[in-house]
Design a protein around this motif. Structure first.
Motif: not given
Length: 197
Positions: A46-70
């Motif tokens: 089993l492998n994943a791509e990318p292996t880093v699903v999410i990196n969010l910097d300087n977040i504050k309450p209410g911030d969000y991020g949407i990412r896709t991976f396989k």
């Protein structure tokens, strides 16, 4: 005829009979054949791509991020389940306010959806709660006859989409300033039950 002659003749006759019986057991037809077999086990890869699903910097309450991976099954065996295990650690920046709560309780997984299966793996839970769960990332609970079954066949992949949010709870969240949360998702492949081969 004397008793000695009778006994001697009887013993000679018995010896001749045994010799004939013993000699006859070596005369027979025979044949033989050898068979062999091999056992070679398959592989789960089993492998994943990318292996880093999410990196969010300087977040504050209410911030969000949407990412896709396989998720890829590069092995030779079909995978029946892919269990998602969650762990994380939180570090505080020097001089930051002291925390009285777990930062992971405020990072919400709004959804994790398997696009190939049209199935929600996770529907709205926090990273804190997700640590005690192990959802199946390749399940298909509501399978129709025309939809893809659960699992991940050898040589195939599934596309997933995830949304993370730093929840704004409308309260003072200053304690989380300068915090860093290191998330680790481990996808654990499981084989299916044995079958007749």
């Amino acid at each position: 005829m004397g008793i000695k002659k009778t006994l001697g003749l009887g013993m000679a006759t018995a010896a001749l009979g045994l010799a004939l019986i013993g000699g006859g057991t070596f005369a027979y037809f025979s044949d033989s054949v050898e068979t062999s077999g091999t056992f070679a086990s398959g592989t789960l890869d089993l492998n994943a791509e990318p292996t880093v699903v999410i990196n969010l910097d300087n977040i504050k309450p209410g911030d969000y991020g949407i990412r896709t991976f396989k998720l890829f099954n590069n092995g030779t065996l079909d995978i029946e389940k892919v269990l998602l295990r969650t762990s994380y650690s939180v570090t505080n920046m020097a001089g930051a306010p002291a925390n009285t709560d777990d930062f992971g309780k405020h990072i919400k997984v709004m959804f994790l959806t398997n696009l190939d299966k049209q199935e929600d793996v996770i529907y709205e839970t926090t990273l804190y709660e997700l640590q005690s769960l192990a959802p199946d990332a390749v399940d298909n609970k509501w399978q129709e006859w025309f939809e893809e079954r659960g699992g991940l066949k050898a040589g195939t992949s599934d596309n997933l989409i995830v949304k993370f949010e730093f929840v704004d709870n409308n309260e003072d969240q200053n304690q989380f300033q300068g915090d860093a949360l290191q998330l680790k998702w481990t996808f654990e492949a499981r084989q299916g039950t044995g079958t007749a081969k």
